[in-house]
Motif scaffolding. Structure first.
Motif, PDB file in Angstrom:
ATOM      1  N   TRP A  24     -21.164  51.873 -13.269  1.00 59.06           N
ATOM      2  CA  TRP A  24     -22.333  51.252 -13.066  1.00 59.06           C
ATOM      3  C   TRP A  24     -23.526  52.216 -12.926  1.00 59.06           C
ATOM      4  O   TRP A  24     -23.345  53.455 -13.689  1.00 59.06           O
ATOM      5  N   HIS A  25     -24.875  51.702 -12.886  1.00 60.87           N
ATOM      6  CA  HIS A  25     -26.107  52.580 -13.232  1.00 60.87           C
ATOM      7  C   HIS A  25     -26.791  52.317 -11.804  1.00 60.87           C
ATOM      8  O   HIS A  25     -27.913  51.148 -12.059  1.00 60.87           O
TER       9      HIS A  25
ATOM     10  N   GLU B  92     -20.521  42.902  -2.738  1.00 59.30           N
ATOM     11  CA  GLU B  92     -20.019  44.206  -3.623  1.00 59.30           C
ATOM     12  C   GLU B  92     -18.238  44.086  -3.777  1.00 59.30           C
ATOM     13  O   GLU B  92     -17.851  43.842  -2.851  1.00 59.30           O
TER      14      GLU B  92
ATOM     15  N   HIS C 164     -16.348  46.040  -5.538  1.00 57.36           N
ATOM     16  CA  HIS C 164     -15.744  47.199  -5.424  1.00 57.36           C
ATOM     17  C   HIS C 164     -15.241  47.785  -4.040  1.00 57.36           C
ATOM     18  O   HIS C 164     -16.074  47.967  -2.960  1.00 57.36           O
TER      19      HIS C 164
ATOM     20  N   THR D  79     -16.488  40.579  -2.481  1.00 56.08           N
ATOM     21  CA  THR D  79     -16.024  39.550  -3.377  1.00 56.08           C
ATOM     22  C   THR D  79     -16.748  39.562  -4.558  1.00 56.08           C
ATOM     23  O   THR D  79     -17.772  40.376  -4.715  1.00 56.08           O
TER      24      THR D  79
HETATM   25  C1  LIG Z   1     -25.910  48.063 -11.770  1.00 53.45           C
HETATM   26  S1  LIG Z   1     -24.820  48.220 -10.170  1.00 53.45           S
HETATM   27  C2  LIG Z   1     -26.047  48.183  -8.698  1.00 53.45           C
HETATM   28  C3  LIG Z   1     -26.022  49.231  -7.629  1.00 53.45           C
HETATM   29  C4  LIG Z   1     -27.180  49.015  -6.539  1.00 53.45           C
HETATM   30  N1  LIG Z   1     -27.473  47.618  -6.350  1.00 53.45           N
HETATM   31  C5  LIG Z   1     -28.395  49.594  -7.249  1.00 53.45           C
HETATM   32  O1  LIG Z   1     -29.423  48.850  -7.421  1.00 53.45           O
HETATM   33  O2  LIG Z   1     -28.467  50.788  -7.577  1.00 53.45           O
HETATM   34  C6  LIG Z   1     -23.890  47.002  -9.981  1.00 53.45           C
HETATM   35  C7  LIG Z   1     -22.882  47.237  -8.710  1.00 53.45           C
HETATM   36  O3  LIG Z   1     -22.216  45.768  -8.861  1.00 53.45           O
HETATM   37  C8  LIG Z   1     -20.906  45.760  -8.529  1.00 53.45           C
HETATM   38  N2  LIG Z   1     -20.198  44.562  -9.134  1.00 53.45           N
HETATM   39  C9  LIG Z   1     -19.525  44.483 -10.345  1.00 53.45           C
HETATM   40  N3  LIG Z   1     -19.010  43.419 -10.627  1.00 53.45           N
HETATM   41  C10 LIG Z   1     -19.389  42.958  -9.595  1.00 53.45           C
HETATM   42  C11 LIG Z   1     -19.133  41.292  -9.122  1.00 53.45           C
HETATM   43  N4  LIG Z   1     -18.398  40.362  -9.945  1.00 53.45           N
HETATM   44  N5  LIG Z   1     -19.399  40.856  -7.756  1.00 53.45           N
HETATM   45  C12 LIG Z   1     -20.005  41.729  -7.110  1.00 53.45           C
HETATM   46  N6  LIG Z   1     -20.156  42.822  -7.364  1.00 53.45           N
HETATM   47  C13 LIG Z   1     -19.928  43.570  -8.690  1.00 53.45           C
HETATM   48  C14 LIG Z   1     -20.486  47.262  -9.069  1.00 53.45           C
HETATM   49  O4  LIG Z   1     -19.313  47.556  -8.229  1.00 53.45           O
HETATM   50  C15 LIG Z   1     -21.792  48.108  -8.885  1.00 53.45           C
HETATM   51  O5  LIG Z   1     -21.469  48.446  -7.584  1.00 53.45           O
END
Ligand SMILES: C[S@@+](CC[C@H](N)C(=O)[O-])C[C@H]1O[C@@H](n2cnc3c(N)ncnc32)[C@H](O)[C@@H]1O
Length: 178
Positions: A13-14, A61, A63, A84
């Motif tokens: 993630w970023h 979220e 994870h 979910t």
């Molecule tokens: C790009 S990060 C964004 C984190 C935070 N919202 C921010 O703006 O810094 C994306 C997040 O989506 C979560 N994620 C990945 N696949 C997902 C899915 N299918 N449904 C929900 N969350 C998911 C990851 O665990 C991660 O925490």
């Protein structure tokens, strides 16, 4: 794929820096009392600023550890954490906003879901790959929300808006009801 079977890469993630998370929320013009979905909420980078703006937040979220951390961090705030897959989410049946930096890999199906005919979406500010934002605002899909929404390219984000920086350029896709 079940969460337990996800690869390290899938969980990569970023997160946005706090400065950029604040900018995205300010740009979305969130009003007190609005229902806002933060999809892919991470550790609450955007959620914290949404709460500060007075929103009621649904933080989605996948994870398990991040969802747990969100529950702890926002235990006393108007935040509901839903652990979910965002694509399996039942969207609210009342009007809602989205301010999110979702996983880039689900950009298109997520937009299809949010812009579906029965969706009660009012407005969305989504941090997405710049190429995806272009595709939805300039290309064949630019009229995806025709009749209901206007899709425009918002603020571009430099790679340093994220830590660690992603490999692709990003921008905000702004979705507003006509
Ligand atoms: C790009 S990060 C964004 C984190 C935070 N919202 C921010 O703006 O810094 C994306 C997040 O989506 C979560 N994620 C990945 N696949 C997902 C899915 N299918 N449904 C929900 N969350 C998911 C990851 O665990 C991660 O925490």
């Amino acid at each position: 794929m079940p969460a337990s079977g996800r690869s390290r890469r899938a969980w990569g993630w970023h997160p946005l820096t706090d400065e950029w998370a604040a900018r995205i929320v300010a740009g979305a013009g969130v009003r007190p009392g609005q229902l806002v979905l933060d999809i892919g909420a991470g550790r609450g980078e955007l959620t914290a600023h949404l709460v500060a703006a007075g929103a009621r937040v649904i933080a989605v979220e996948l994870h398990p550890g991040r969802a747990r951390a969100l529950r702890e961090r926002f235990a006393d705030a108007p935040v509901t954490v839903v652990q979910t897959d965002a694509l399996a989410l039942r969207l609210p049946e009342r009007p809602f906003h989205v301010v999110a930096s979702p996983p880039y890999g689900i950009s298109s199906p997520l937009l299809d879901m949010l812009l579906a005919p029965r969706s009660r979406l009012v407005a969305a500010d989504l941090v997405l790959p710049r190429a995806v934002v272009r595709r939805y605002t300039e290309g064949r899909r630019a009229d995806a929300g025709r009749g209901r929404w206007i899709l425009t390219a918002g603020r571009p984000l430099p790679r340093r808006a994220f830590r660690p920086p992603p490999r692709v350029d990003s921008a905000v896709l702004v979705v507003r009801r006509r």
